[in-house]
Each structure stands twice: as C-alpha cells, then as structure tokens.
Motif scaffolding. Structure first.
Motif, PDB file in Angstrom:
ATOM      1  N   ALA A   1       0.831  -1.204   0.000  1.00 18.50           N
ATOM      2  CA  ALA A   1       0.000   0.000   0.000  1.00 18.50           C
ATOM      3  C   ALA A   1       0.864   1.252   0.000  1.00 18.50           C
ATOM      4  CB  ALA A   1      -0.934  -0.012   1.205  1.00 18.50           C
ATOM      5  N   LEU A   2       1.910   1.251   0.844  1.00 22.78           N
ATOM      6  CA  LEU A   2       2.786   2.410   0.905  1.00 22.78           C
ATOM      7  C   LEU A   2       3.533   2.617  -0.400  1.00 22.78           C
ATOM      8  CD1 LEU A   2       4.157   2.203   4.543  1.00 22.78           C
ATOM      9  CD2 LEU A   2       2.635   3.910   3.571  1.00 22.78           C
ATOM     10  N   THR A   3       4.015   1.500  -0.987  1.00 26.21           N
ATOM     11  CA  THR A   3       4.686   1.612  -2.275  1.00 26.21           C
ATOM     12  C   THR A   3       3.756   2.251  -3.297  1.00 26.21           C
ATOM     13  OG1 THR A   3       5.756  -0.459  -1.698  1.00 26.21           O
ATOM     14  CG2 THR A   3       6.095   0.342  -3.923  1.00 26.21           C
ATOM     15  N   GLY A   4       2.487   1.828  -3.285  1.00 29.30           N
ATOM     16  CA  GLY A   4       1.509   2.395  -4.212  1.00 29.30           C
ATOM     17  C   GLY A   4       1.366   3.886  -4.024  1.00 29.30           C
ATOM     18  N   VAL A   5       1.257   4.311  -2.762  1.00 31.11           N
ATOM     19  CA  VAL A   5       1.119   5.743  -2.467  1.00 31.11           C
ATOM     20  C   VAL A   5       2.343   6.498  -2.966  1.00 31.11           C
ATOM     21  CG1 VAL A   5       0.990   7.437  -0.619  1.00 31.11           C
ATOM     22  CG2 VAL A   5      -0.406   5.391  -0.515  1.00 31.11           C
ATOM     23  N   VAL A   6       3.528   5.919  -2.711  1.00 36.64           N
ATOM     24  CA  VAL A   6       4.770   6.573  -3.139  1.00 36.64           C
ATOM     25  C   VAL A   6       4.801   6.732  -4.652  1.00 36.64           C
ATOM     26  CG1 VAL A   6       7.247   6.229  -3.372  1.00 36.64           C
ATOM     27  CG2 VAL A   6       6.151   5.873  -1.170  1.00 36.64           C
ATOM     28  N   ILE A   7       4.446   5.658  -5.363  1.00 38.16           N
ATOM     29  CA  ILE A   7       4.478   5.724  -6.830  1.00 38.16           C
ATOM     30  C   ILE A   7       3.532   6.819  -7.318  1.00 38.16           C
ATOM     31  CG2 ILE A   7       3.959   4.489  -8.957  1.00 38.16           C
ATOM     32  CD1 ILE A   7       4.691   1.909  -7.480  1.00 38.16           C
ATOM     33  N   LEU A   8       2.302   6.816  -6.793  1.00 37.95           N
ATOM     34  CA  LEU A   8       1.312   7.789  -7.255  1.00 37.95           C
ATOM     35  C   LEU A   8       1.771   9.219  -6.946  1.00 37.95           C
ATOM     36  CD1 LEU A   8      -2.036   6.013  -6.378  1.00 37.95           C
ATOM     37  CD2 LEU A   8      -0.996   6.335  -8.611  1.00 37.95           C
ATOM     38  N   THR A   9       2.332   9.415  -5.750  1.00 37.11           N
ATOM     39  CA  THR A   9       2.797  10.753  -5.395  1.00 37.11           C
ATOM     40  C   THR A   9       3.923  11.194  -6.325  1.00 37.11           C
ATOM     41  OG1 THR A   9       2.455   9.984  -3.138  1.00 37.11           O
ATOM     42  CG2 THR A   9       3.373  12.176  -3.395  1.00 37.11           C
ATOM     43  N   ALA A  10       4.880  10.293  -6.535  1.00 34.13           N
ATOM     44  CA  ALA A  10       6.018  10.639  -7.399  1.00 34.13           C
ATOM     45  C   ALA A  10       5.533  10.983  -8.797  1.00 34.13           C
ATOM     46  CB  ALA A  10       7.004   9.481  -7.448  1.00 34.13           C
ATOM     47  N   VAL A  11       4.581  10.199  -9.288  1.00 34.29           N
ATOM     48  CA  VAL A  11       4.078  10.438 -10.635  1.00 34.29           C
ATOM     49  C   VAL A  11       3.394  11.803 -10.707  1.00 34.29           C
ATOM     50  CG1 VAL A  11       2.417   9.662 -12.322  1.00 34.29           C
ATOM     51  CG2 VAL A  11       3.814   8.014 -11.133  1.00 34.29           C
ATOM     52  N   MET A  12       2.646  12.136  -9.646  1.00 38.90           N
ATOM     53  CA  MET A  12       1.940  13.404  -9.656  1.00 38.90           C
ATOM     54  C   MET A  12       2.916  14.571  -9.611  1.00 38.90           C
ATOM     55  SD  MET A  12      -1.245  12.243  -7.388  1.00 38.90           S
ATOM     56  CE  MET A  12      -1.479  13.697  -6.420  1.00 38.90           C
ATOM     57  N   ILE A  13       3.988  14.407  -8.839  1.00 41.63           N
ATOM     58  CA  ILE A  13       4.996  15.474  -8.787  1.00 41.63           C
ATOM     59  C   ILE A  13       5.662  15.628 -10.149  1.00 41.63           C
ATOM     60  CG2 ILE A  13       7.216  16.147  -7.799  1.00 41.63           C
ATOM     61  CD1 ILE A  13       6.277  14.719  -5.211  1.00 41.63           C
ATOM     62  N   ASN A  14       6.013  14.484 -10.750  1.00 40.15           N
ATOM     63  CA  ASN A  14       6.644  14.538 -12.069  1.00 40.15           C
ATOM     64  C   ASN A  14       5.735  15.168 -13.103  1.00 40.15           C
ATOM     65  OD1 ASN A  14       9.034  13.428 -11.386  1.00 40.15           O
ATOM     66  ND2 ASN A  14       8.425  11.334 -11.856  1.00 40.15           N
TER      67      ASN A  14
ATOM     68  N   ILE B   1      -0.622   1.275 -12.575  1.00 42.68           N
ATOM     69  CA  ILE B   1       0.459   0.457 -12.008  1.00 42.68           C
ATOM     70  C   ILE B   1       0.686   0.866 -10.557  1.00 42.68           C
ATOM     71  CG2 ILE B   1       2.969   0.105 -12.019  1.00 42.68           C
ATOM     72  CD1 ILE B   1       2.866  -0.104 -15.001  1.00 42.68           C
ATOM     73  N   GLY B   2       0.588   2.174 -10.293  1.00 40.20           N
ATOM     74  CA  GLY B   2       0.709   2.626  -8.912  1.00 40.20           C
ATOM     75  C   GLY B   2      -0.477   2.214  -8.080  1.00 40.20           C
ATOM     76  N   SER B   3      -1.690   2.397  -8.626  1.00 35.12           N
ATOM     77  CA  SER B   3      -2.869   2.171  -7.792  1.00 35.12           C
ATOM     78  C   SER B   3      -3.111   0.681  -7.558  1.00 35.12           C
ATOM     79  CB  SER B   3      -4.099   2.847  -8.389  1.00 35.12           C
ATOM     80  OG  SER B   3      -4.431   2.297  -9.621  1.00 35.12           O
ATOM     81  N   VAL B   4      -2.630  -0.196  -8.453  1.00 39.56           N
ATOM     82  CA  VAL B   4      -2.851  -1.621  -8.196  1.00 39.56           C
ATOM     83  C   VAL B   4      -2.127  -2.024  -6.923  1.00 39.56           C
ATOM     84  CG1 VAL B   4      -0.967  -2.546  -9.638  1.00 39.56           C
ATOM     85  CG2 VAL B   4      -2.941  -3.934  -9.165  1.00 39.56           C
ATOM     86  N   SER B   5      -0.930  -1.484  -6.714  1.00 36.42           N
ATOM     87  CA  SER B   5      -0.231  -1.901  -5.493  1.00 36.42           C
ATOM     88  C   SER B   5      -0.861  -1.221  -4.284  1.00 36.42           C
ATOM     89  CB  SER B   5       1.270  -1.681  -5.621  1.00 36.42           C
ATOM     90  OG  SER B   5       1.661  -0.451  -5.132  1.00 36.42           O
ATOM     91  N   LEU B   6      -1.438  -0.033  -4.472  1.00 40.83           N
ATOM     92  CA  LEU B   6      -2.167   0.614  -3.382  1.00 40.83           C
ATOM     93  C   LEU B   6      -3.413  -0.196  -2.999  1.00 40.83           C
ATOM     94  CD1 LEU B   6      -2.770   3.064  -1.533  1.00 40.83           C
ATOM     95  CD2 LEU B   6      -3.967   4.086  -3.449  1.00 40.83           C
ATOM     96  N   PHE B   7      -4.219  -0.567  -3.994  1.00 41.08           N
ATOM     97  CA  PHE B   7      -5.470  -1.282  -3.706  1.00 41.08           C
ATOM     98  C   PHE B   7      -5.206  -2.652  -3.082  1.00 41.08           C
ATOM     99  CE2 PHE B   7      -7.374   1.205  -7.474  1.00 41.08           C
ATOM    100  CZ  PHE B   7      -7.642   2.276  -6.643  1.00 41.08           C
ATOM    101  N   ARG B   8      -4.298  -3.389  -3.736  1.00 37.97           N
ATOM    102  CA  ARG B   8      -4.006  -4.716  -3.204  1.00 37.97           C
ATOM    103  C   ARG B   8      -3.334  -4.605  -1.836  1.00 37.97           C
ATOM    104  NH1 ARG B   8      -4.626  -9.702  -4.922  1.00 37.97           N
ATOM    105  NH2 ARG B   8      -5.156  -9.252  -7.060  1.00 37.97           N
ATOM    106  N   GLY B   9      -2.521  -3.553  -1.679  1.00 43.75           N
ATOM    107  CA  GLY B   9      -1.878  -3.324  -0.392  1.00 43.75           C
ATOM    108  C   GLY B   9      -2.900  -3.073   0.700  1.00 43.75           C
ATOM    109  N   LEU B  10      -3.867  -2.197   0.417  1.00 43.82           N
ATOM    110  CA  LEU B  10      -4.908  -1.918   1.408  1.00 43.82           C
ATOM    111  C   LEU B  10      -5.670  -3.191   1.757  1.00 43.82           C
ATOM    112  CD1 LEU B  10      -6.366   1.514   0.228  1.00 43.82           C
ATOM    113  CD2 LEU B  10      -4.987   1.037   2.237  1.00 43.82           C
TER     114      LEU B  10
END
Lengths: 335, 333
Positions: free
Chosen positions: A296-309, B140-149
């Motif tokens: 979940a944290l990795t997902g948040v990090v990826i999304l945040t980084a993408v949004m900043i980029n 790709i980012g949100s899949v790891s977020l959703f599955r992570g949650l």
C-alpha cells in the motif's frame, strides 16, 4: 537549457529525498545506518537498478517491456538447470548462456515490435505469458534448490571484491555502460529522437526498426544476466520467480522521472528511482511497520512521485482549453 | 443503379454493398470460425466434452473476468487502460468481508462491492483526468495501493462464512442448468453492445479513441468520458468481486492475482485495437467464449493451467502479427 536545468533539479530533489529518508529512518532505528545494513540495501537494490536502467531505454522509445520478469525467470531457470545437470561447467560459460538466452528472448520482442511494428504493450504481454509458461514446461514445475546447484554458482553474486559484493560491482559497470550508451553513442541518442518524434526520426534517417530491435534485445540481455544473478543470489529457481517484478521495474523508472510517453529520461533517474523503492522496502521492516502495509505504501509513493513529475507535462497535455481562452483574449485585446 | 444514370456526379449509398469477402475480413468472423473449430475439435477428441452440464459449468471459468473485460474494452477503445482491476477486485472482496463480519444484511454486500469498486475506479479516473497522467502509470501505482490496502485489512487472515445469498449467486444455476453468472454476463454483453454501438455515448468513445483532440474540438467532454469509464470499470470489478467471492466462498489476499493481464488479453484478442478507436463488444465476447472453450477442453484433457498461458500468449502474438505479416508480403509483391 532551461528544461535540462529542471531535469537536473528533479534528480537532485530525488537524491535529497532518498538521503533524508535514510536519515529519518536512521533516527528512528539507528541500526539502519550501520555499514552492514547500508551495504545490504545497496546489494538488494542492484537487480532492480540494472533492470530499471535498461527499461529506461525501452520507455524513452515510447515502448514498454512487460516481459522482463518472465524473461528473467526463464533464463534464470535455464542457467540453474544447466548448472545442476553439468556441475563441471565453468561459471563464466553459464553466465554467458544465461545472457545469450535473455538476449534471444529480448530479440523476439524486438523483431515483433521493431520490424513488424506491433504495439509493445501487446507483444510483451504475449511473450510474458509464453516465457512464464516455458519456465514451467522446462522445470516440470519442480524447484531447483540450493543443494542441486554447484557451490561456485551460488557463491558468485555475494562474494566480495575489495570489500564490495560482486553484485554491486556488476551494477556499477552496467550503470557506467548504460550512461555512456545514453549520452555518447548514436544508438542512445537515436532512441531519444525516436521517442520524441517517431516520424521526424524516420525522416532524418534513423533506422527505427533496427534500433528498436536492439533496444528490446538489450532489455532481454539484462534480464538474462539478472536471471542468473537472481537465481544464484537467492539459491533457488522456481516457476514464480520475480513474479510481478516487471511492475516494480516500471515503477522505479516512473519515480525516476522517465516520461512514459517517451523521449525523456536519464540513467541517473532510473538509478535513483530504484534506490528510492529499495530504501522504502528495506526501511519498512526496520521501522517495524507490518509487511502488509508495504504494498500500500509503495503504491502511495508511486502515485505521489508520478503526480509530482506530472507538473512538468501538464502544459502540453492541457492544450485544448487554454487555446480557446487564448483566442478569446486575443479577440478582447484586439477590440 | 449505375452512376451515369444519376444526376449527381457521385453515388453515395446509405449502406455498403453486401460482400462475402468483406465479411470474412472481419476479425469477428475469424473469431467465430475459431470458436466453432475449437468446439468441434474438442467434441471429437474429448469424450466427455459435449455434456450440457459440463459445458454450462465451464462458463464459471471466465464469467467474472469477462464482466471486467467489457468495460475494459471501452477503456482501451478510448486509448486508456486499467492495470489495477485485480487490485480493485481484491479490495471490493475485502470490503464485503468486513461488512459481512460486522453483520450487514446479505443483499447490501452487492452494493458495498460495487460502491467500493466505483470509488477505486473514480480515484484512477481522477488521477488520469485531473493530473493529466498516462493511465498505465496511474494504474500500475494504484494496483499496489489497492491490493496493499486489501492485505492491510486481511493480514494473514481470510474472510469466510459468507451468507447463502452470495453462494447462490456465485455457484447457483438458473433452471438447474445455466450458471447465474453466465446469465448476468449475457445481460451485460447485450447492455454494453447497445451502449457502445447504438448510442451517441458509444460513438463518442470511438471518437475519443481515434483522436482525443479532435473529439474535444467537436464538443465531446473527453475527460468526463474518461472519468466515467474508469468508474464504470471499477464498478464492474466490484460486481465481479461479488460473484467470485460467492463462488470461492472466501476472501484471501491473493484473490484474482494476474487477472488484469488475462482480461486485457481477452480484450485484445477480441479485436480491440490497443492504440484506440476500434473494436466491438461482440468481438470481445467471442474471444471470451473461444478462450473459455479452449481452457475447458484443456482442463478436461488434464493439461495444466500454465500451459494454457503459453497458448493464450502465442494466440495473442499470432493474432496481431498475422495481419501485419500478410501485409508485408503484399507489399513485397
């Protein structure tokens, strides 16, 4: 020039973020800052770095290689099987075989994408399933475990040269080669041109099919090398090896500021993106954060980084509305 | 009528002429032939293949995936993609499990699943439209977020003891023969086909896929459509989660792993162009059925599932490479 400055700033920013993250984690848990822990971190991130750096070349041509993880599993499994069947083979030969297999698998992608002009995402989606299935066919679904492989085969990645593991040395060489490739060779510069404007690249005589062919070959070659290193490092080969790792590799590139729409990206970005993910993955257990939070944290990090980029891309993708507003303003100012 | 009889210089017919050759050049026709061929070969080779009950049960294998493939087709026609569907599905299933363990009535679970899915989908849609991000990166980012949650909530546990209603819908039959899921799938196939092919809403999706900029200039609210489609895909993933959870009777962290790629394969095999603007619902449905028949036949022949992934992969590659190879040959002549 301005844009180059911005790019540099982004990588500096990412570097600072990594350092501050390491320090912050270190404040909470001093163990993290110990030499052994940091060198562990470095060793852990090498495979991701090597794959991300080559994936960068694929992404700057507006492509994507989803088959890297399957390619890695297949060449890793084949080298493990080879080593366990013929324990007397010299290690170098086995590594060469793994690299060659990876290269071959990558060139299949390259042929379909470069010469037949098929969409990369579909091609690599297809080869991804095929390669993953072949791992099962070859091994019969069985594991190759540590006692079946020769000792030298397993020892190589983690044995040390001048106090630094072979894995890190290899990664350093790979980064240097890729950096040279990206900055000082026709091959590398052409890839940027292809990604920026494919039609223009064709008109000025860049042999796009051949370039793409070898780009995917390069990605495969690296997957082959990492296949051996992965199997040897973890001392086991099985069907599910590196399952889902392709998304981690792409995520590392995206965090490193490599534009998925092609044309922009640097080697240092890919390296920093991988390091960033590796730091987070290594810090979470030390911070005593439950492993279930990791994804979940990795997902948040990826999304945040993408949004900043994305702030830098926003202008070009928002042409539609501002154009109308501009016209309105023009009319107003003229009257 | 020949053009010379006409007062105007050009004859513009309302409909194209009927041409047999044209029909055969349609991807859907080829798929239908492939489907029939697979059906015949399977019935000849496998003794137990042509058993109505077995065949009907075979639809369980793909109904849930196909439910997600339908909105995914719309997304891909519109030049977007959603890698996160399996994560959404897992999260929806977890939401149902949570609600169930807190004593919610059985029928509300369906709405909870669909609502959770729609919420996840609209997050994707929001990121794609508001921040002008490529959907492949976002998902790709949100899949790891959703599955992570989902795994945060689940831990190393699993939700079980679902009410009978779910099991009825996940495993039950209509008329003691046809699985309920399959009937629901048929309903949605018809619904999506009408939406895409017979409404201006559907035409606009093609317009966006062909040229988003031109579509915007002709008054299509491109971002609104994109947002809607992501939400719709999420909601359908929620519906699929309802059926899947009912069918296997439990929620585990690894529920539906790898489905996104199978679903995208279904869509592309169905003739939807990954670069947008082309594809039909009937094509997707035929691809689903063909894959289902092949899968079912292989299961009867005791061939392991992973061999199936090889076959699907090769099928996908041949599908897209064949037309290109034939074109190359033509050019050389």
């Amino acid at each position: 020039m301005n844009r180059l400055k911005y790019l540099q700033q982004r990588e500096v920013l990412l570097g600072l973020m990594i350092v501050s993250l390491i320090v912050l984690v270190g404040l909470r848990a001093p163990v993290f800052l110990s030499v052994s822990s940091l060198s562990n971190l470095l060793t852990d991130s090498t495979l991701l770095i090597m794959l991300a750096v080559t994936q960068m070349f694929v992404i700057i041509t507006r492509g994507i290689d989803l088959s890297v993880a399957s390619n890695l599993a297949l060449s890793g499994m084949m080298s493990a099987l080879l080593a366990s069947k013929f324990p007397d083979l010299p290690l170098l030969l086995i590594i060469l075989v793994a690299i060659t297999i990876g290269l071959g698998l990558g060139l299949i992608n390259g042929y379909l994408i470069g010469y037949l002009g098929l969409p990369p995402i579909v091609v690599t989606l297809g080869t991804m399933s095929v390669y993953r299935g072949l791992v099962f066919v070859l091994s019969g679904g069985a594991w190759v475990s540590s006692h079946q492989m020769p000792a030298a085969f397993i020892a190589f990645p983690l044995s040390q040269l001048l106090g630094i593991t072979h894995l890190v040395w290899i990664a350093v060489i790979v980064i240097a080669v890729m950096w040279y490739l990206a900055h000082y060779t026709h091959f590398g510069r052409d890839l940027y041109a292809i990604g920026n404007q494919p039609n223009a690249a064709n008109y000025i005589g860049i042999p796009t099919p051949r370039r793409l062919f070898w780009t995917y070959g390069l990605s495969g070659l690296m997957a082959g090398l990492c296949g051996y290193l992965w199997v040897a490092r973890y001392a086991v080969a099985y069907t599910e090896i590196a399952y889902g790792f392709e998304f981690t590799v792409i995520a590392a590139c995206v965090i490193g500021g490599i534009n998925i729409a092609g044309g922009a990206g640097t080697v240092s970005g890919a390296v920093l993106g991988s390091l960033f993910l590796a730091v987070i993955n290594n810090a979470l257990p030390i911070m005593k954060i439950s492993p279930f939070w990791q994804s979940a944290l990795t997902g948040v990090v990826i999304l945040t980084a993408v949004m900043i980029n994305a702030r830098s891309n926003k202008k070009s993708s928002r042409q539609i509305l501002p154009l109308q507003l501009l016209q309105k303003n023009a009319i107003r100012s003229s009257t | 009528m020949t053009p010379s009889n006409n007062s105007s210089r050009y004859t513009i017919r309302d409909r194209e002429d009927f041409q047999l050759k044209k029909i055969f050049s349609h991807w859907e026709t080829l798929l239908a032939i492939l489907f029939v061929a697979a059906f015949i070969v399977n019935s000849l080779v496998l003794p137990n293949f042509f058993d109505l009950h077995n065949l009907a049960d075979g639809t369980f294998n793909f109904s849930e995936k196909a439910l997600i493939a339908l909105p995914m087709a719309l997304l891909i026609i519109c030049r977007e993609i959603d890698i996160s569907v399996s994560g959404i599905l897992a999260l929806c299933s977890v939401a149902m499990g949570l609600a169930n363990s807190h004593g919610f009535p059985a029928y509300t679970l369906l709405f909870i699943a669909i609502f959770t899915g729609a919420a996840c989908g609209s997050l994707n849609g929001l990121l794609v439209t508001r921040f002008a991000l490529p959907s492949i990166v976002v998902t790709i980012g949100s899949v790891s977020l959703f599955r992570g949650l989902a795994s945060v909530v689940l831990g190393d546990q699993a939700f079980t003891s679902y009410p009978q209603l779910l099991i009825d819908w996940g495993q039950g039959y209509f008329f003691d023969l046809i699985p309920r899921q399959f009937i629901v799938l048929l309903f949605f196939v018809v619904l999506f086909a009408i939406l895409l092919h017979a409404t201006s809403w559907g035409r606009r999706i093609y317009a966006i896929g062909n040229n988003p900029v031109a579509a915007r200039f002709s008054g299509v609210a491109v971002d609104k459509y994109r947002f809607m489609l992501f939400t719709l895909t999420g909601a359908m993933a929620g519906l699929a989660a309802f059926f899947l959870t009912g069918r296997i009777g439990s929620t585990r962290p690894n529920i539906a792993t790898g489905w996104e790629l199978e679903i995208i394969t279904m869509v592309i095999l169905g003739g939807v162009s990954i670069s947008g603007g082309a594809g039909t619902i009937i094509g997707v449905f035929l691809a689903v059925l063909t894959l289902g028949i092949v899968n079912y036949g292989m299961a009867l022949a005791n061939i392991p599932g992973i061999i199936m992934t090889i076959i699907v992969g090769i099928l996908l590659l041949v599908t897209i490479a064949l037309p290109r190879l034939m074109n190359l040959k033509k050019q050389r002549k």
